[in-house]
Design an enzyme around this catalytic site. Structure first.
Site, PDB file in Angstrom:
ATOM      1  CB  CYS A  77      59.464 124.146 -39.405  1.00 18.01           C
ATOM      2  SG  CYS A  77      59.276 123.997 -41.203  1.00 18.01           S
ATOM      3  CG  HIS A 179      55.585 121.427 -38.577  1.00 20.13           C
ATOM      4  ND1 HIS A 179      55.582 122.746 -38.174  1.00 20.13           N
ATOM      5  CD2 HIS A 179      55.965 121.432 -39.872  1.00 20.13           C
ATOM      6  CE1 HIS A 179      55.937 123.514 -39.186  1.00 20.13           C
ATOM      7  NE2 HIS A 179      56.184 122.741 -40.230  1.00 20.13           N
ATOM      8  CD  GLU A 181      53.853 122.485 -35.041  1.00 18.52           C
ATOM      9  OE1 GLU A 181      53.877 123.191 -36.067  1.00 18.52           O
ATOM     10  OE2 GLU A 181      54.881 121.974 -34.554  1.00 18.52           O
TER      11      GLU A 181
END
Length: 197
Positions: A77, A179, A181
């Site tokens: 990001c 992202h 994650e």
């Protein structure tokens, strides 16, 4: 394998740690130059604003450390955007690892598209080992108002307002605008891929 997450004044470090934990990997969060240089792999995450993040990196000499790294480095990001040459966000010169420019989304007059882009979007034209075992048009989670333009180092593309770089790669440096994650199984696979590069 030693894995370091670069500590600087940008959010989302905790969610990256949790995601790594889910795939059975431990990471050290540090801004120590030697620890970063000696790590096998480095993750450079970030949520926040470009100019204050770059100022923090420069004040601590982390900008030079990051540019000098020889091991695989993954920017996420804001981390990916800071690895580009320049960001329109507060007119910020960045690390220059990728020559791409980071620009503000400008939807056409009358468009219903909101800035920032928040939510799931598909990625396509996938290249390099970072994206192996990832299906074309897989959905990933994005939150950002600025984007890296398409360029020679684009390894994944997304459309929002216009096509732009969802991923970049140059030498040992990789970047993802979304992202991993927060991108469920697809993101988990990408983190595993990075750790096996």
């Amino acid at each position: 394998m030693s894995l370091v997450i670069v500590k600087y004044n940008a959010g989302n470090i905790q969610s990256v740690l949790y995601a790594l934990e889910r795939i059975g990997v431990e990471a050290v969060v540090t801004d120590d130059h030697e620890q970063i240089r000696q790590a096998d792999k480095v993750i450079f995450p970030g949520v926040g604003e470009a100019s204050s993040a770059m100022r923090y990196l420069k004040e601590r000499g982390l900008d030079e450390v990051l540019k000098s790294l020889q091991q695989p480095v993954l920017g996420i990001c804001l981390g990916m955007q800071l690895m580009c040459a320049y960001s329109e966000e507060n007119d910020t010169p960045c690390l220059g690892i990728f020559p791409e420019q980071v620009k503000l989304f400008k939807p056409a007059a009358g468009s219903t598209l909101k800035v920032p882009q928040i939510g799931w979007n598909s990625i396509y034209n996938l290249k390099t080992d970072l994206l192996k075992q990832t299906a074309e048009n897989s959905y990933c989670y994005f939150v950002h108002g600025y984007y890296a333009a398409l360029g020679d180092h684009t390894i994944a593309t997304t459309d929002y307002v216009q096509p732009y770089s969802a991923g970049l790669h140059r030498d040992n440096f990789y970047g993802l605008q979304f992202h991993p994650e927060k991108s469920a199984k697809v993101g988990e696979q990408l983190l595993k891929n990075f750790l096996s590069i």
